[in-house]
Design an enzyme around this catalytic site. Structure first.
Site, PDB file in Angstrom:
ATOM      1  N   CYS A  67      23.934  -9.592  -1.629  1.00 53.14           N
ATOM      2  CA  CYS A  67      24.081  -8.680  -0.496  1.00 53.14           C
ATOM      3  C   CYS A  67      25.448  -8.014  -0.545  1.00 53.14           C
ATOM      4  O   CYS A  67      26.418  -8.556  -1.087  1.00 53.14           O
ATOM      5  CB  CYS A  67      23.939  -9.441   0.821  1.00 53.14           C
ATOM      6  SG  CYS A  67      22.280 -10.086   1.123  1.00 53.14           S
ATOM      7  N   HIS A 118      24.693 -15.172  -2.976  1.00 53.99           N
ATOM      8  CA  HIS A 118      24.962 -14.460  -1.734  1.00 53.99           C
ATOM      9  C   HIS A 118      26.218 -13.610  -1.930  1.00 53.99           C
ATOM     10  O   HIS A 118      27.008 -13.849  -2.847  1.00 53.99           O
ATOM     11  CB  HIS A 118      25.196 -15.442  -0.582  1.00 53.99           C
ATOM     12  CG  HIS A 118      23.943 -16.088  -0.070  1.00 53.99           C
ATOM     13  ND1 HIS A 118      22.892 -15.380   0.456  1.00 53.99           N
ATOM     14  CD2 HIS A 118      23.589 -17.408   0.004  1.00 53.99           C
ATOM     15  CE1 HIS A 118      21.937 -16.206   0.834  1.00 53.99           C
ATOM     16  NE2 HIS A 118      22.328 -17.449   0.574  1.00 53.99           N
TER      17      HIS A 118
END
Length: 224
Positions: free
Chosen positions: A172, A130
């Site tokens: 991300c 992430h």
């Protein structure tokens, strides 16, 4: 003070956006364009005939601590497996590390940066996790990506100076969604010493642009 020529002081290190063309003119005075191309050819290509291609480190984070509020990254194991197969086929020695904390990621790459890469042509690192813009998540917290990549700067990792250092970042970089757009397009020298920036020869490949989510395919499976 040294003389100023085209915005750059002679005799001292300086940067100036307008000096490139003047530098080319100076080089060309020393011979024909073909001679200059031959003389400086080594400046535009990497030496890739070292005994080893190099190391490929893959950090694959799937399961995160509850305090991060980050969900499981389904599909990441497939990404890691494909990367492992790809870089092994290219001759790299591949190391896959799963579910690392921030401190563990940093310590892993710090040790690699202090390794002797003198017999290696390059270095590859893939970070699957992430993230936010400029940040990567360990399974416990986030950290600046720059803190990791800077370990391989020329003034810190001298045996990789002048060699490509490739970073692939599947994470991300924000919370916006890219809905996409339809298209019908089908197109797809040993005798000389040089001083280069400490962050030269880095290539960063991100899975998305700044500000946006990154997507993983959780369905497709590797054949074989």
């Amino acid at each position: 003070m040294a003389d100023n020529q085209n915005g750059a002081h002679t005799g001292v290190d300086s940067t100036d956006a307008g000096t490139y063309s003047s530098s080319q003119q100076i080089f060309l005075k020393g011979g024909t364009a073909k001679e200059m191309e031959s003389k400086f050819k080594h400046c535009f290509s990497y030496k890739m005939d070292y005994p080893e291609m190099g190391l490929c480190i893959i950090v694959n984070n799937k399961n995160f601590h509850p305090n991060t509020r980050m969900g499981m990254r389904n599909g990441t194991d497939l990404d890691a497996l494909k990367l492992q197969h790809t870089f092994k086929s290219l001759g790299y020695k591949v190391q896959v590390c799963n579910d690392l904390r921030c401190s563990e990621i940093f310590e892993l790459l710090r040790k690699v940066s202090e390794d002797d890469h003198s017999k290696r042509s390059s270095f590859v690192c893939a970070l699957l996790s992430h993230g936010e813009d400029g940040l990567l998540y360990g399974v416990d917290d986030s950290m600046p990506i720059k803190r990791l990549t800077s370990l391989f700067r020329g003034d810190r990792c001298k045996t990789l100076v002048g060699k490509p250092k490739l970073f692939f970042i599947q994470a991300c970089r924000g919370t916006e969604l890219d809905s996409g757009v339809e298209t019908d397009s089908g197109s797809e020298s040993q005798e000389e010493t040089h001083r280069i920036p400490v962050e030269a020869d880095f290539l960063y490949a991100y899975s998305t642009v700044p500000g946006y989510y990154s997507w993983r395919n959780t369905i497709t499976r590797l054949n074989g």
